[in-house]
Design an enzyme around this catalytic site. Structure first.
Site, PDB file in Angstrom:
ATOM      1  CD  GLU A 156      -2.462  -1.536   2.437  1.00 26.11           C
ATOM      2  OE1 GLU A 156      -2.566  -0.500   3.454  1.00 26.11           O
ATOM      3  OE2 GLU A 156      -3.843  -2.876   2.715  1.00 26.11           O
ATOM      4  CG  ASN A 197      -0.989  -7.079  -1.080  1.00 25.70           C
ATOM      5  OD1 ASN A 197      -1.279  -7.765  -2.180  1.00 25.70           O
ATOM      6  ND2 ASN A 197      -1.096  -7.076   0.384  1.00 25.70           N
ATOM      7  CG  HIS A 233      -9.604  -5.830   1.749  1.00 27.88           C
ATOM      8  ND1 HIS A 233      -9.642  -6.806   1.634  1.00 27.88           N
ATOM      9  CD2 HIS A 233      -7.819  -5.750   1.763  1.00 27.88           C
ATOM     10  CE1 HIS A 233      -8.876  -7.196   2.556  1.00 27.88           C
ATOM     11  NE2 HIS A 233      -8.032  -6.829   1.997  1.00 27.88           N
ATOM     12  CD  GLU A 265      -4.645  -7.789   2.119  1.00 31.26           C
ATOM     13  OE1 GLU A 265      -5.556  -7.178   2.482  1.00 31.26           O
ATOM     14  OE2 GLU A 265      -3.041  -7.625   2.070  1.00 31.26           O
ATOM     15  CG  ASP A 267     -12.243  -8.685   2.078  1.00 36.49           C
ATOM     16  OD1 ASP A 267     -12.261  -7.897   1.763  1.00 36.49           O
ATOM     17  OD2 ASP A 267     -12.421  -8.959   3.945  1.00 36.49           O
TER      18      ASP A 267
END
Ligand code: G3I
Length: 417
Positions: A156, A197, A233, A265, A267
């Site tokens: 990030e 990432n 996400h 990651e 979701d």
């Protein structure tokens, strides 16, 4: 001996039981592997590992061939005070992966968040912070050497518009902190695949372009970068990249640079309690992400950010939202979601990758790591393109190679561009 149901049936049929070759159970991971991927996996965290039912689900390698520690390899856990390294929690996750025969994605070495205040508020100069950064990375990557399939080296580092996020590393070192981190990680474990990432890079746009520029930046320094992790996400029905072609177009922009991609990651959250319509849409969204990865040979694998709503990070951060994962709070599979994911992976007869996902990256991305000229120890002479040429505390060379100009990025960092 107590007869089993099978032996009773066989006896009734007049047959005798004979040893049967064990077959891999059907699940998300076995289907992902059959589709040419390395793994389908889940994040986990230490606090959850006292829940034996949860651990049993996580350890089911039919569904999960890979795990990621959600917190225990981050800087605040690993090096809470300068020079003091604590690997206890990270080792628990690494050992669980080894015991289960699962790949380990190691997460994460350099992140502005979960960074102890001794780093953020230390007031270190350029050279000192570079040395702290390298020391942290070298120590941690060496500790886990040989155990990490991937390392999320930098996490990030970008704003939503694709510019660099300001943080203590950027403010003190400039963008060079990124290639410096990759070079240090590569030196400590040459066989781990090294990833940048980030979130909101799953669709084409300014931030995705920024992440592609990070790949170019690391390579321009002569450092190794193997892949880009798309966190994913997402939000039910509004992922911003609903179509498979949107996913593949964006992923291909990365793979064209000679790197792998992974969904790291995943979701997909919704308002809670989730409506039936939301669950139906969520099932489609999960399937779309899988189809996108499946269609890109260098999308090597996919990780959900824990597998059950029981331990999801979402409700604590997004009030009134959750239900983001394929297993519910009682560790039961959400049939519609799970089945859609299984169907999306298919049974191994779907898209055949044009290259194996583990194929080595092009030579240009595997060059050995030459330390970027960014510290005060830099030798005299001219600074190469992308190299540091000035900034508060900078005592290295200031003369840029022909064709480039020393350009101020911030008070602490000027770069030959
Ligand atoms: O360990 C302490 C515990 O001692 C204390 O009692 C408790 C009280 O709140 O906090 C615990 O720490 C929490 C930690 O998770 C461990 O559970 C932190 O408050 C909490 O902020 C932290 O959240 C983590 C978050 O990163 C921090 O930004 C989530 O679990 C973790 O899933 C999440 O993961 C990030 C990825 O690393 C990067 N991408 C985004 C993703 C979601 O935010």
């Amino acid at each position: 001996m107590i007869p089993t149901a099978i032996t009773l049936v066989l006896a009734a049929l007049g047959a005798t039981a004979s040893p049967v070759e064990p077959r891999a159970a059907d699940g998300l991971n076995t289907r992902a592997v059959a589709a040419g991927k390395q793994y389908f996996g889940s994040a986990t965290d230490n606090g959850e590992l006292t829940d034996s039912a949860y651990v049993a689900g996580l350890s089911n390698t039919a569904d999960f061939g890979q795990i990621t520690p959600g917190n225990s390899m981050k800087w605040d856990t690993i090096e809470p005070s300068r020079g003091t390294f604590n690997y206890a929690n990270g080792d628990v996750i690494a050992n669980l992966a080894a015991k289960n025969g699962q790949y380990l994605r190691c997460h994460t070495l350099v992140w502005y968040n979960q960074l102890p205040s001794w780093v953020t508020n230390g007031g270190f100069d350029n050279a000192t912070l570079i040395s702290i950064l390298k020391n942290h990375i070298t120590n941690e990557v060496t500790h886990y050497k040989g155990k990490c399939l991937h390392w999320d080296v930098v996490n990030e580092a970008l704003n939503e518009d694709g510019t660099y996020r300001t943080n203590v590393f950027y403010n003190t070192i400039g963008p060079a902190y990124i290639p410096i981190a990759f070079a240090a990680a590569a030196a400590a474990d040459p066989s781990a695949k090294l990833y940048y990432n980030d979130y909101n890079i799953e669709a084409a746009g300014a931030k995705s372009t920024g992440a592609q520029n990070i790949v170019k930046l690391v390579k321009a320094y002569g450092a190794k970068i193997d892949g880009v992790g798309m966190q994913a996400h997402l939000i039910v029905g509004s992922t911003g990249s609903e179509s498979v072609s949107a996913w593949t177009t964006n992923m291909n922009a990365f793979t064209a640079l000679g790197v792998d991609v992974a969904i790291t990651e995943l979701d997909i959250r919704t308002n809670t309690p989730a409506t039936a319509a939301a669950v139906t849409q969520q099932a489609k969204d999960y399937a779309t992400v899988i189809q996108g990865c499946k269609a890109v040979a260098r999308c090597v694998g996919m990780t959900i950010w824990d597998y059950t709503d029981k331990y999801s990070w979402i409700p604590s951060v997004f009030s009134g939202q959750g239900a983001a994962l394929p297993w519910d709070e009682n560790l039961n599979k959400k049939a519609a979601v799970y089945d859609a994911m299984m169907s999306a992976w298919g049974t191994g007869t779907g898209t055949t990758p044009t290259a194996t996902p583990t194929a080595s990256v092009p030579a240009s991305s595997t060059t050995t790591t030459a330390a970027p000229a960014t510290s005060s120890a830099a030798s005299g002479g001219t600074v190469p393109k992308w190299g540091q040429c000035g900034g508060i505390g900078w005592t290295g060379p200031t003369q840029c190679v022909a064709g480039t100009t020393c350009t101020k990025g911030n008070d602490y960092y000027s770069q030959c561009l």
